[in-house]
Design an enzyme around this catalytic site. Structure first.
Site, PDB file in Angstrom:
ATOM      1  N   GLU A  68      -5.361 -11.393  -3.716  1.00  0.00           N
ATOM      2  CA  GLU A  68      -5.136 -10.080  -3.913  1.00  0.00           C
ATOM      3  C   GLU A  68      -3.684  -9.669  -4.463  1.00  0.00           C
ATOM      4  OE1 GLU A  68      -8.178  -8.247  -0.647  1.00  0.00           O
ATOM      5  OE2 GLU A  68      -6.146  -8.869   0.015  1.00  0.00           O
TER       6      GLU A  68
HETATM    7  C1  ACM Z   1      -8.601 -12.153   1.653  1.00  0.00           C
HETATM    8  O1  ACM Z   1      -9.635 -11.819   2.370  1.00  0.00           O
HETATM    9  N1  ACM Z   1      -7.942 -11.446   0.867  1.00  0.00           N
HETATM   10  C2  ACM Z   1      -8.181 -13.547   1.791  1.00  0.00           C
END
Ligand code: ACM
Length: 635
Positions: free
Chosen positions: A273
């Site tokens: 992310e």
């Molecule tokens: C995640 O759920 N961003 C690893």
């Protein structure tokens, strides 16, 4: 009280401590006092332990966890090639102890057991909410009880940097609100885990999810700062600057320090992310990309990861990271942890990368145990891999992200559902009878309570808090037919931060409603018998009457509790829809067909009841709809 254990064969202090814990647990389970010491003469022993050889100095995924248990009418023998197998076998013995009309005992059995997957983990995020050492220890006990072998310790985030660095003390001093593990505590957790046959893989999430690092060390970030600890939940822009040499110098020193502390061969670098916004906005990063012919941010992150890999290798570690780190430029020695699905795991395996599955095992999604149980590392896209590719799928990890858990309720989110995931990862793929899983999950849940997990006791405490000076029973009855909203729907209703109290009905409500599941089975059974006198609707009538009448008992409790005020309309809805169910039973018992108009009205009431209220779902609605449909069809 005469039960004795002898340790024959290879002996190490870890086995002696395991035997002492075993006897103490046996005492807790039965209420019988046992001596915690092993005897030396196997002839005097009820249970003889035979370990063939020493274990690895640092447990790895190559550890042999197999064991054989033979229980005869007189005695039992547990043998294993390694101390880890002995630990697994002792847990099985404790699971087998049961009471009958004569005594406590073990069944006469022969068990030859070994795991299907070598990587059976639980990740705990100790950052979004601070999760202290006592909570970790009891969860390690729970993991050991269900034969899990990797504790993945998510130690740094936007919302907190949770471990002491002696090299860079501003990390914890400025990035943790004083809530971090000292290195002595880390060593304590490592020893505790090793004693239970559990590896500890630390995660330092990079280059995103790093705001808390930048509070003390803004020079690591792509944008100048200053930075503050993040208090909200979500995906944030701050990211390490991959174009700065001093970032790698810092990471070399930091990872060097952490690599010495954590003995496991794997080191988790996160990688998830990173939204790239700071990189896109930075003239320095853009110039760096041009200069190095780096086409996009994914390739830039692969560059960053390659630099990280050099550092890890220098400090004797192998890399594991989330899906996003998958890139053909990285060597095949890394492990991909897939949170996005079997497809990325399959893609990784085809390219030669090893992987573990976490998609399907997100405990914060509030899924049922059955849904987690169904998720298999070798299903969907990975089912089509060839055998060599399949062998790269090492197992899986349950993930406890901590936006919506505190030390008080974290066990209620982890247990007992994680036991179903643990079985998926240990047992053969064809062990998948859901009804039998629930039967055994119930037993495991009670055992976990006995060994100190707080998934039952703390829930009771939270319900009492909600009820104030009133009895908590009616609140429990309501909560028992509810479930929290699924996936990430909680923040849709109000703005949450790390300061928001998690002390509401939704927090005290289990991820999965056993009462609703049982009610649904009862409805199916009753309807299978047809309508009229042929079928017995009385148990359904009794159950619905109890739920309906609970509303009046809840009224004064809700009136006196500001925490429960939001549950008022929820309780009213339950009273209304259980009334619907009782009317349906009237039609069914009389063998009369309910009018279409009635069915329409009740269906619209039930449809409204499906909508979340106070971030909760009423789980008996689908079974009530079945009763309404059956009543309208009856004649
Ligand atoms: C995640 O759920 N961003 C690893």
């Amino acid at each position: 009280g005469t039960f004795r254990v002898a340790v024959a064969g290879f002996r190490e202090s870890r086995i002696d401590r395991a035997v002492a814990r075993f006897l103490q647990r046996l005492g807790q389970q039965t209420g019988i006092p046992f001596s915690n010491e092993a005897v030396s003469d196997p002839a005097q022993a009820t249970l003889t332990i035979q370990c063939k050889a020493a274990g690895e100095p640092v447990q790895s995924m190559r550890a042999d966890e197999s064991y054989s248990l033979e229980v005869t009418r007189r005695s039992a023998q547990l043998s294993a090639p390694s101390p880890i197998g002995i630990l697994r076998g002792l847990e099985t013995v404790l699971q087998l102890v049961d009471l009958d009309d004569e005594s406590f005992g073990l069944p006469v059995v022969r068990i030859d057991d070994h795991p299907r997957f070598v990587w059976r983990g639980l990740m705990i995020d100790v950052c979004r909410h601070w999760i202290p050492i006592e909570a970790l220890k009891r969860n390690l006990d729970g993991m050991a009880a269900v034969k899990m072998n990797v504790f993945h310790w998510h130690l740094s985030e936007d919302q907190g940097f949770r471990i002491e660095s002696k090299t860079f003390p501003k990390l914890q001093e400025m990035g943790s609100d004083g809530k971090y593990f000292t290195q002595d505590q880390v060593k304590e957790v490592l020893a505790y885990a090793r004693d239970r046959g559990i590896r500890v893989v630390p995660e330092f999430d990079m280059p995103g999810h790093t705001t808390a690092w930048f509070v003390g060390y803004p020079e690591l970030a792509t944008a100048p700062g200053p930075y503050q600890i993040e208090r909200d939940w979500g995906i944030f822009d701050p990211a390490m600057d991959p174009s700065k040499e001093k970032v790698y110098q810092f990471l070399d020193a930091f990872i060097g320090e952490m690599a010495k502390l954590f003995p496991d061969e794997y080191f988790h670098i996160g990688g998830d992310e990173n939204n790239g916004k700071q990189w896109n906005a930075s003239a320095g990063v853009q110039a760096f990309k041009k200069e190095h012919n780096i086409p996009d941010n994914h390739a830039l992150q692969a560059y960053f990861n390659k630099r990280l890999l050099e550092i890890l290798t220098k400090h004797g570690k192998k890399m594991i990271g989330w899906d996003e780190i998958l890139h053909p430029d990285l060597p095949k020695s890394i492990i991909i942890q897939s949170w996005r699905g079997q497809a990325s795991l399959a893609q990784a395996a085809r390219q030669g990368f090893a992987g573990i599955l976490s998609n399907g095992y997100y405990l914060d999604y509030m899924w049922t145990a059955a849904r987690h149980y169904e998720a298999d590392p070798l299903s969907k896209a990975t089912a089509n891999l060839n055998n060599e590719e399949k062998s790269r799928v090492l197992g899986g990890e349950a993930c406890m992200w901590a936006e919506f858990v505190t030390p008080e309720d974290i066990d209620t989110r982890i247990w007992p559902r994680t036991a179903a995931i643990a079985e998926r990862l240990w047992s053969p793929a064809d062990v998948k009878d859901v009804k039998d899983m629930y039967r055994r999950l119930e037993a495991v849940s009670k055992d976990l309570d006995t060994i100190g997990l707080t998934h039952l006791s703390n829930r009771t405490r939270m319900l009492r808090r909600l009820a104030g000076d009133h009895p908590a029973g009616p609140v429990r009855i309501l909560s028992d037919i509810l479930e929290p909203v699924k996936e990430y729907n909680r923040p849709a209703t109000q703005h949450y931060t790390s300061f928001t109290p998690l002390n509401r009905l939704v927090d005290a409500t289990r991820p999965e409603s056993k009462a609703a599941r049982q009610f649904s089975l009862l409805v199916d059974q009753a309807l299978a018998g047809g309508s009229g006198a042929k079928s017995n609707f009385q148990p359904l009538r009794d159950q619905l009457t109890r739920w309906r009448d609970n509303g009046a008992r809840l009224d004064p409790i809700i009136a006196d509790s500001f925490l429960l005020r939001e549950a008022k309309s929820l309780s009213e809805t339950v009273t209304a829809i259980t009334g619907t169910g009782l009317q349906a039973l009237d039609y069914l018992e009389a063998g009369k067909s309910a009018p279409e108009e009635w069915k329409k009205e009740q269906t619209s009431l039930l449809d409204r009841a499906k909508k979340p209220q106070a971030e909760l779902l009423i789980m008996i609605v689908p079974a009530l709809q079945k009763l309404v449909n059956a009543a309208a069809a009856a004649r």
